[in-house]
Design a protein around this motif. Structure first.
Motif, PDB file in Angstrom:
ATOM      1  N   CYS A 168      49.068  39.390  27.351  1.00  0.00           N
ATOM      2  CA  CYS A 168      49.778  40.309  26.511  1.00  0.00           C
ATOM      3  C   CYS A 168      48.976  40.854  25.125  1.00  0.00           C
ATOM      4  O   CYS A 168      48.087  40.169  24.857  1.00  0.00           O
ATOM      5  CB  CYS A 168      50.973  39.292  26.068  1.00  0.00           C
ATOM      6  SG  CYS A 168      52.021  38.599  27.261  1.00  0.00           S
ATOM      7  N   ARG A 223      54.102  43.070  24.862  1.00  0.00           N
ATOM      8  CA  ARG A 223      54.010  43.434  26.314  1.00  0.00           C
ATOM      9  C   ARG A 223      52.925  43.042  27.142  1.00  0.00           C
ATOM     10  O   ARG A 223      51.972  42.489  26.562  1.00  0.00           O
ATOM     11  CB  ARG A 223      54.158  44.964  26.404  1.00  0.00           C
ATOM     12  CG  ARG A 223      55.347  45.557  26.079  1.00  0.00           C
ATOM     13  CD  ARG A 223      55.519  47.030  26.271  1.00  0.00           C
ATOM     14  NE  ARG A 223      55.511  47.701  25.081  1.00  0.00           N
ATOM     15  CZ  ARG A 223      55.306  48.858  24.858  1.00  0.00           C
ATOM     16  NH1 ARG A 223      54.857  49.865  25.673  1.00  0.00           N
ATOM     17  NH2 ARG A 223      55.500  49.399  23.536  1.00  0.00           N
ATOM     18  N   ARG A 251      48.529  46.285  30.070  1.00  0.00           N
ATOM     19  CA  ARG A 251      48.151  47.536  30.944  1.00  0.00           C
ATOM     20  C   ARG A 251      47.451  47.215  32.154  1.00  0.00           C
ATOM     21  O   ARG A 251      47.721  47.834  33.247  1.00  0.00           O
ATOM     22  CB  ARG A 251      48.182  48.930  30.430  1.00  0.00           C
ATOM     23  CG  ARG A 251      46.983  49.066  30.000  1.00  0.00           C
ATOM     24  CD  ARG A 251      46.610  50.513  29.236  1.00  0.00           C
ATOM     25  NE  ARG A 251      45.520  50.772  28.912  1.00  0.00           N
ATOM     26  CZ  ARG A 251      44.500  51.919  29.822  1.00  0.00           C
ATOM     27  NH1 ARG A 251      45.078  52.665  30.586  1.00  0.00           N
ATOM     28  NH2 ARG A 251      43.277  52.002  29.310  1.00  0.00           N
ATOM     29  N   HIS A 293      49.158  42.976  35.971  1.00  0.00           N
ATOM     30  CA  HIS A 293      50.515  43.224  36.816  1.00  0.00           C
ATOM     31  C   HIS A 293      50.916  41.863  37.102  1.00  0.00           C
ATOM     32  O   HIS A 293      50.334  40.928  37.386  1.00  0.00           O
ATOM     33  CB  HIS A 293      50.133  43.920  37.907  1.00  0.00           C
ATOM     34  CG  HIS A 293      49.589  45.447  37.688  1.00  0.00           C
ATOM     35  ND1 HIS A 293      50.376  46.499  36.954  1.00  0.00           N
ATOM     36  CD2 HIS A 293      48.751  45.911  37.721  1.00  0.00           C
ATOM     37  CE1 HIS A 293      49.817  47.396  36.917  1.00  0.00           C
ATOM     38  NE2 HIS A 293      48.480  47.129  37.303  1.00  0.00           N
ATOM     39  N   ARG A 297      57.613  43.990  40.647  1.00  0.00           N
ATOM     40  CA  ARG A 297      57.146  44.069  39.485  1.00  0.00           C
ATOM     41  C   ARG A 297      57.664  43.470  38.460  1.00  0.00           C
ATOM     42  O   ARG A 297      58.970  43.650  38.423  1.00  0.00           O
ATOM     43  CB  ARG A 297      56.652  45.201  39.281  1.00  0.00           C
ATOM     44  CG  ARG A 297      55.975  45.697  38.068  1.00  0.00           C
ATOM     45  CD  ARG A 297      54.390  45.744  38.239  1.00  0.00           C
ATOM     46  NE  ARG A 297      53.698  45.975  36.998  1.00  0.00           N
ATOM     47  CZ  ARG A 297      53.152  46.977  36.618  1.00  0.00           C
ATOM     48  NH1 ARG A 297      53.214  48.108  37.494  1.00  0.00           N
ATOM     49  NH2 ARG A 297      52.506  47.137  35.630  1.00  0.00           N
ATOM     50  N   ASP A 318      58.379  42.102  33.956  1.00  0.00           N
ATOM     51  CA  ASP A 318      57.930  42.205  32.662  1.00  0.00           C
ATOM     52  C   ASP A 318      58.529  40.809  31.994  1.00  0.00           C
ATOM     53  O   ASP A 318      58.636  40.021  32.579  1.00  0.00           O
ATOM     54  CB  ASP A 318      58.776  43.318  31.908  1.00  0.00           C
ATOM     55  CG  ASP A 318      60.223  43.322  31.954  1.00  0.00           C
ATOM     56  OD1 ASP A 318      60.592  42.151  32.002  1.00  0.00           O
ATOM     57  OD2 ASP A 318      60.738  44.356  31.824  1.00  0.00           O
ATOM     58  N   THR A 347      61.835  39.396  32.535  1.00  0.00           N
ATOM     59  CA  THR A 347      62.180  38.694  34.096  1.00  0.00           C
ATOM     60  C   THR A 347      62.549  37.391  34.192  1.00  0.00           C
ATOM     61  O   THR A 347      61.664  36.458  33.942  1.00  0.00           O
ATOM     62  CB  THR A 347      61.327  39.339  34.905  1.00  0.00           C
ATOM     63  OG1 THR A 347      60.789  40.660  35.035  1.00  0.00           O
ATOM     64  CG2 THR A 347      61.664  38.821  36.460  1.00  0.00           C
TER      65      THR A 347
END
Length: 95
Positions: A56, A61, A64, A67, A74, A76, A79
């Protein structure tokens, strides 16, 4: 980081080889109790300090170049994870 909601539940986790090499004692596959992806990452970091920072950024987040897939979709940090969910963490190639 998002907080988990509801009771913890065992999920199957698969880590990429790059993370396994960086964190001695970690394994490519394991079962961890977590109700969300955020809670899963917190649990991984509790076992192997520093893993959260690899997964993170500071916003927070998922980075990038990372995954996260839950049962093939997919995901995040927010979820939710159902009992027995399969979570796969993958490092992406950046060019």
């Amino acid at each position: 980081m998002a907080k988990s909601e509801g009771p913890s539940q065992p999920v199957e986790v698969e880590l990429p080889p790059a993370l396994v090499r960086l964190f001695p004692g970690s394994t490519a596959r394991m079962a961890i109790e977590a109700a969300s992806v955020a809670a899963l990452i917190q649990a991984l970091d509790a076992r192997w300090p520093g893993m959260r920072d690899r997964l993170c950024d500071s916003t927070p987040r998922i980075r990038r170049n990372i995954h996260v897939f839950v049962d093939g979709a997919r995901a995040d940090l927010d979820t939710p994870l159902r009992p027995g969910a399969r979570v796969k963490i993958v490092t992406a190639m950046l060019g």
